[in-house]
Design a protein around this motif. Structure first.
Motif, PDB file in Angstrom:
ATOM      1  N   THR A  10       0.831  -1.105  -0.116  1.00  0.00           N
ATOM      2  CA  THR A  10      -0.022   0.084  -0.120  1.00  0.00           C
ATOM      3  C   THR A  10       0.837   1.289   0.008  1.00  0.00           C
ATOM      4  OG1 THR A  10      -0.203  -0.152   2.265  1.00  0.00           O
ATOM      5  CG2 THR A  10      -1.902  -1.049   1.194  1.00  0.00           C
ATOM      6  N   SER A  11       2.152   1.106  -0.063  1.00  0.00           N
ATOM      7  CA  SER A  11       2.923   2.403  -0.131  1.00  0.00           C
ATOM      8  C   SER A  11       4.060   2.090  -1.308  1.00  0.00           C
ATOM      9  CB  SER A  11       3.700   2.343   1.228  1.00  0.00           C
ATOM     10  OG  SER A  11       4.646   1.400   1.606  1.00  0.00           O
ATOM     11  N   SER A 149       0.252   1.825 -10.893  1.00  0.00           N
ATOM     12  CA  SER A 149      -0.259   2.289  -9.597  1.00  0.00           C
ATOM     13  C   SER A 149      -1.178   3.261  -9.662  1.00  0.00           C
ATOM     14  CB  SER A 149       0.741   2.754  -8.686  1.00  0.00           C
ATOM     15  OG  SER A 149       1.777   3.822  -8.944  1.00  0.00           O
ATOM     16  N   GLU A 170      -3.773   5.377  -5.169  1.00  0.00           N
ATOM     17  CA  GLU A 170      -4.385   4.774  -3.901  1.00  0.00           C
ATOM     18  C   GLU A 170      -3.152   4.622  -2.863  1.00  0.00           C
ATOM     19  OE1 GLU A 170      -7.481   5.085  -2.658  1.00  0.00           O
ATOM     20  OE2 GLU A 170      -8.210   5.915  -4.774  1.00  0.00           O
ATOM     21  N   ILE A 171      -2.016   4.588  -3.609  1.00  0.00           N
ATOM     22  CA  ILE A 171      -0.713   4.077  -2.798  1.00  0.00           C
ATOM     23  C   ILE A 171       0.003   5.364  -1.792  1.00  0.00           C
ATOM     24  CG2 ILE A 171       1.432   3.448  -3.195  1.00  0.00           C
ATOM     25  CD1 ILE A 171      -0.710   1.564  -4.356  1.00  0.00           C
ATOM     26  N   GLU A 175       5.202   4.053   4.066  1.00  0.00           N
ATOM     27  CA  GLU A 175       4.216   3.162   4.898  1.00  0.00           C
ATOM     28  C   GLU A 175       4.092   3.787   6.403  1.00  0.00           C
ATOM     29  OE1 GLU A 175       3.865  -1.601   4.847  1.00  0.00           O
ATOM     30  OE2 GLU A 175       5.670  -0.809   6.086  1.00  0.00           O
TER      31      GLU A 175
END
Length: 268
Positions: A10-11, A149, A170-171, A175
């Motif tokens: 997610t990052s 992404s 959405e990234i 993190e």
């Protein structure tokens, strides 16, 4: 090398120490599988500039990145220093170091905040609303983890060398860490050279060796709308050098400009 993560990452980066960052697969560049795209790099360095000796009375309004070579998709060290302190004007420098070599250097100017609303003017016209244009799949033209992404909405009237688009992702940048609207915004701007391409990347090479951003207004995202607007124009000269110039937008209107100098040559 790219962090050992799944496609559910997610990052773009994971912090591994106070000054080191491991990239995930989402940073993967379009020219080589083993390099980072300049988009996430520029966002990470903006994040570093903003969080070093922060000055709420100054705004970061010019960032110039020098790409000093291939940005390997390996763990990096990010160093930042204030090189020109001042009461109303300040310059900082950030360096991304990979394998003992500085891969990217960024300088940022902070200028004093003041109320100039009464004399503001000269801004370009806003782009059409983000939902005006359809979602666009550019995977047949560009590839790589970073491009994958992003969500693209491109003006159907765009043509080679001239493109208007809204981009979003959405990234997260790093993190588990909050990042400013400016840092998230800058992480998408380098895509301008790709969407305004004059020729297919399978036939021609045209990477940019720099990226310079000027902001007359700090970009702001709505809570449910993190889209970046680009109105990009690419000029290729007759001797192997090109220039991509882009007007930058958030949902409220124009915020500044970006310039990218290109080295243009046929694919070997």
């Amino acid at each position: 090398m790219l962090a050992e993560v799944t496609t559910a990452a997610t990052s773009y980066y994971r912090r591994t120490s106070p000054t080191t960052f491991a990239p995930t697969e989402h940073v993967q560049g379009a020219w080589r599988e083993t390099e980072q795209h300049m988009g996430p790099v520029s966002g990470l360095l903006t994040h570093a500039l903003e969080t070093t000796s922060p000055r709420p009375d100054l705004q970061l309004c010019r960032i110039s990145y020098e790409i000093l070579g291939v940005i390997a998709a390996d763990e990096s060290t990010v160093e930042v220093e204030v090189v020109r302190p001042g009461r109303t004007i300040e310059m900082l420098e950030a360096r991304m170091i990979i394998g003992g070599r500085t891969a990217v250097r960024a300088t940022g100017w902070r200028l004093a905040i003041g109320d100039t609303a009464a004399v503001a003017g000269g801004q370009p016209e806003p782009l059409p609303a983000p939902n005006t244009w359809p979602s666009s799949d550019i995977s047949t033209f560009w590839s790589g983890g970073y491009i994958d992404s992003l969500d693209f909405h491109i003006d159907p009237a765009s043509e080679p060398g001239s493109c208007r688009a809204w981009l979003s992702t959405e990234i997260d940048l790093v993190e588990g860490e909050p990042s400013s609207d400016l840092a998230r915004f800058t992480a998408l701007v380098d895509a301008a050279n790709g969407i305004a391409a004059r020729q297919p990347p399978k036939e021609w090479l045209y990477p940019n060796t720099d990226l310079t951003l000027h902001f007359f207004r700090t970009p702001r995202f709505a809570e449910d709308d993190h889209r970046v607007g680009l109105d990009a124009r690419a000029i290729w000269g007759p001797s192997g050098v090109g220039l991509t110039s882009t007007t930058l937008y958030d949902a409220a209107g124009p915020v500044g400009r970006a310039e990218q100098i290109l080295t243009v040559r046929p694919m070997p």
